[in-house]
Design a protein around this motif. Structure first.
Motif, PDB file in Angstrom:
ATOM      1  N   ARG A  84       0.847  -1.200   0.000  1.00 21.33           N
ATOM      2  CA  ARG A  84       0.000   0.000   0.000  1.00 21.33           C
ATOM      3  C   ARG A  84       0.884   1.254   0.000  1.00 21.33           C
ATOM      4  O   ARG A  84       0.616   2.206  -0.740  1.00 21.33           O
ATOM      5  CB  ARG A  84      -0.899  -0.016   1.240  1.00 21.33           C
ATOM      6  N   CYS A  85       1.924   1.245   0.816  1.00 24.75           N
ATOM      7  CA  CYS A  85       2.842   2.386   0.882  1.00 24.75           C
ATOM      8  C   CYS A  85       3.621   2.547  -0.423  1.00 24.75           C
ATOM      9  O   CYS A  85       3.773   3.664  -0.915  1.00 24.75           O
ATOM     10  CB  CYS A  85       3.817   2.219   2.040  1.00 24.75           C
ATOM     11  N   VAL A  86       4.108   1.440  -0.971  1.00 25.11           N
ATOM     12  CA  VAL A  86       4.902   1.505  -2.209  1.00 25.11           C
ATOM     13  C   VAL A  86       4.093   2.131  -3.331  1.00 25.11           C
ATOM     14  O   VAL A  86       4.617   2.911  -4.127  1.00 25.11           O
ATOM     15  CB  VAL A  86       5.394   0.096  -2.621  1.00 25.11           C
ATOM     16  N   ARG A  87       2.810   1.812  -3.407  1.00 27.68           N
ATOM     17  CA  ARG A  87       1.962   2.309  -4.490  1.00 27.68           C
ATOM     18  C   ARG A  87       1.389   3.695  -4.223  1.00 27.68           C
ATOM     19  O   ARG A  87       0.658   4.242  -5.043  1.00 27.68           O
ATOM     20  CB  ARG A  87       0.826   1.314  -4.735  1.00 27.68           C
ATOM     21  N   ASP A  88       1.719   4.257  -3.068  1.00 26.47           N
ATOM     22  CA  ASP A  88       1.194   5.567  -2.683  1.00 26.47           C
ATOM     23  C   ASP A  88       2.205   6.661  -3.028  1.00 26.47           C
ATOM     24  O   ASP A  88       3.410   6.485  -2.834  1.00 26.47           O
ATOM     25  CB  ASP A  88       0.901   5.584  -1.177  1.00 26.47           C
ATOM     26  N   GLN A  89       1.704   7.806  -3.502  1.00 20.14           N
ATOM     27  CA  GLN A  89       2.587   8.896  -3.918  1.00 20.14           C
ATOM     28  C   GLN A  89       3.433   9.440  -2.770  1.00 20.14           C
ATOM     29  O   GLN A  89       4.502  10.020  -3.006  1.00 20.14           O
ATOM     30  CB  GLN A  89       1.789  10.020  -4.577  1.00 20.14           C
ATOM     31  N   ASN A  90       2.978   9.295  -1.542  1.00 24.96           N
ATOM     32  CA  ASN A  90       3.746   9.751  -0.382  1.00 24.96           C
ATOM     33  C   ASN A  90       4.459   8.585   0.311  1.00 24.96           C
ATOM     34  O   ASN A  90       5.634   8.679   0.644  1.00 24.96           O
ATOM     35  CB  ASN A  90       2.839  10.462   0.615  1.00 24.96           C
ATOM     36  N   GLY A  91       3.738   7.515   0.497  1.00 19.34           N
ATOM     37  CA  GLY A  91       4.265   6.357   1.218  1.00 19.34           C
ATOM     38  C   GLY A  91       5.492   5.736   0.594  1.00 19.34           C
ATOM     39  O   GLY A  91       6.365   5.213   1.301  1.00 19.34           O
ATOM     40  N   ASN A  92       5.607   5.790  -0.725  1.00 20.82           N
ATOM     41  CA  ASN A  92       6.769   5.187  -1.389  1.00 20.82           C
ATOM     42  C   ASN A  92       8.068   5.833  -0.938  1.00 20.82           C
ATOM     43  O   ASN A  92       9.095   5.178  -0.842  1.00 20.82           O
ATOM     44  CB  ASN A  92       6.618   5.211  -2.915  1.00 20.82           C
ATOM     45  N   HIS A  93       8.016   7.117  -0.627  1.00 24.59           N
ATOM     46  CA  HIS A  93       9.218   7.822  -0.163  1.00 24.59           C
ATOM     47  C   HIS A  93       9.657   7.312   1.206  1.00 24.59           C
ATOM     48  O   HIS A  93      10.855   7.220   1.489  1.00 24.59           O
ATOM     49  CB  HIS A  93       8.978   9.330  -0.114  1.00 24.59           C
ATOM     50  N   VAL A  94       8.686   6.958   2.032  1.00 23.83           N
ATOM     51  CA  VAL A  94       8.989   6.419   3.357  1.00 23.83           C
ATOM     52  C   VAL A  94       9.638   5.042   3.222  1.00 23.83           C
ATOM     53  O   VAL A  94      10.643   4.757   3.878  1.00 23.83           O
ATOM     54  CB  VAL A  94       7.717   6.357   4.243  1.00 23.83           C
ATOM     55  N   ILE A  95       9.096   4.199   2.347  1.00 26.73           N
ATOM     56  CA  ILE A  95       9.682   2.872   2.129  1.00 26.73           C
ATOM     57  C   ILE A  95      11.107   3.023   1.587  1.00 26.73           C
ATOM     58  O   ILE A  95      12.024   2.307   2.026  1.00 26.73           O
ATOM     59  CB  ILE A  95       8.806   2.023   1.176  1.00 26.73           C
ATOM     60  N   GLN A  96      11.313   3.933   0.658  1.00 31.69           N
ATOM     61  CA  GLN A  96      12.660   4.177   0.138  1.00 31.69           C
ATOM     62  C   GLN A  96      13.617   4.580   1.259  1.00 31.69           C
ATOM     63  O   GLN A  96      14.749   4.101   1.331  1.00 31.69           O
ATOM     64  CB  GLN A  96      12.649   5.281  -0.920  1.00 31.69           C
ATOM     65  N   LYS A  97      13.156   5.449   2.147  1.00 30.07           N
ATOM     66  CA  LYS A  97      13.996   5.918   3.254  1.00 30.07           C
ATOM     67  C   LYS A  97      14.304   4.774   4.217  1.00 30.07           C
ATOM     68  O   LYS A  97      15.427   4.687   4.727  1.00 30.07           O
ATOM     69  CB  LYS A  97      13.302   7.069   3.989  1.00 30.07           C
ATOM     70  N   CYS A  98      13.347   3.896   4.437  1.00 29.16           N
ATOM     71  CA  CYS A  98      13.584   2.714   5.287  1.00 29.16           C
ATOM     72  C   CYS A  98      14.704   1.864   4.689  1.00 29.16           C
ATOM     73  O   CYS A  98      15.614   1.423   5.398  1.00 29.16           O
ATOM     74  CB  CYS A  98      12.323   1.859   5.408  1.00 29.16           C
ATOM     75  N   ILE A  99      14.644   1.647   3.393  1.00 26.52           N
ATOM     76  CA  ILE A  99      15.643   0.824   2.692  1.00 26.52           C
ATOM     77  C   ILE A  99      17.019   1.494   2.760  1.00 26.52           C
ATOM     78  O   ILE A  99      18.032   0.828   2.945  1.00 26.52           O
ATOM     79  CB  ILE A  99      15.208   0.550   1.238  1.00 26.52           C
ATOM     80  N   GLU A 100      17.050   2.810   2.663  1.00 30.26           N
ATOM     81  CA  GLU A 100      18.312   3.554   2.693  1.00 30.26           C
ATOM     82  C   GLU A 100      18.940   3.614   4.081  1.00 30.26           C
ATOM     83  O   GLU A 100      20.160   3.534   4.207  1.00 30.26           O
ATOM     84  CB  GLU A 100      18.086   5.003   2.219  1.00 30.26           C
ATOM     85  N   CYS A 101      18.120   3.775   5.117  1.00 33.98           N
ATOM     86  CA  CYS A 101      18.646   4.125   6.442  1.00 33.98           C
ATOM     87  C   CYS A 101      18.594   3.032   7.507  1.00 33.98           C
ATOM     88  O   CYS A 101      19.352   3.087   8.469  1.00 33.98           O
ATOM     89  CB  CYS A 101      17.892   5.340   6.981  1.00 33.98           C
ATOM     90  N   VAL A 102      17.676   2.093   7.370  1.00 33.67           N
ATOM     91  CA  VAL A 102      17.514   1.076   8.410  1.00 33.67           C
ATOM     92  C   VAL A 102      18.343  -0.146   8.030  1.00 33.67           C
ATOM     93  O   VAL A 102      18.307  -0.574   6.870  1.00 33.67           O
ATOM     94  CB  VAL A 102      16.017   0.703   8.593  1.00 33.67           C
ATOM     95  N   PRO A 103      19.093  -0.711   8.991  1.00 39.65           N
ATOM     96  CA  PRO A 103      19.900  -1.897   8.668  1.00 39.65           C
ATOM     97  C   PRO A 103      19.059  -3.006   8.029  1.00 39.65           C
ATOM     98  O   PRO A 103      17.911  -3.238   8.425  1.00 39.65           O
ATOM     99  CB  PRO A 103      20.438  -2.334  10.035  1.00 39.65           C
TER     100      PRO A 103
END
Length: 168
Positions: A84-103
């Protein structure tokens, strides 16, 4: 002084066109105690904020600066709602940030959601960005193998796709 004045209204400010900047600045420049207290305010609201235009910016900033225990707590709230987040215009940015910053070990549940969905996501305007982040930041050999196998099965189609070409 300012911190104590904004705290009772922190959640409202996070979704405000101007207020979100104030909250982001506290995440950036606040004391470690203030950052922890502000991050605690996010509990139970991470998904809602992630899907909101200004709230998603606050969540991204928080993910960048909070300690691992709070990062883990935040990303866990997204479990079951990753696509749901990945397909959302705002939520996708959060998922990207999780992938970038969280181990990587803390976000396996996020990345495994993409297994068997790589081609579909690669041809999606927001999904292609997320797949690109996985390829950039996830170095687990199993993850890399799964992602590459799926991409290679459709590499010609993806190379010609308006979004998939960026993944290739």
């Amino acid at each position: 002084m300012v911190f104590h004045e904004i705290m009772p209204n922190a959640l409202t400010l996070m979704t405000d066109v101007f207020g979100n900047y104030v909250i982001q600045k506290f995440f950036e420049h606040g004391s470690s105690e203030q950052i922890r207290e502000l991050a605690d305010q996010l509990t139970g609201h991470v998904l809602t904020l992630s899907l909101q235009m200004y709230g998603c910016r606050v969540i991204q900033k928080a993910i960048e600066v909070v300690h691992l225990d709070q990062q883990t707590k935040m990303v866990t709230e997204l479990d079951g709602q990753i696509m749901r987040c990945v397909r959302d215009q705002n939520g996708n940015h959060v998922i990207q940030k999780c992938i970038e910053c969280v181990p990587e070990g803390e976000i396996r549940f996020i990345v495994s959601t993409f297994y068997d969905q790589v081609v579909t996501l690669s041809t999606h305007p927001y999904g292609c960005r997320v797949i690109q982040r996985v390829l950039e930041y996830c170095h687990d050999p199993k993850t890399q193998q799964i992602m590459m196998d799926e991409i290679l099965q459709c590499v010609c189609m993806l190379a010609q796709d308006q979004y998939g070409n960026y993944v290739v």
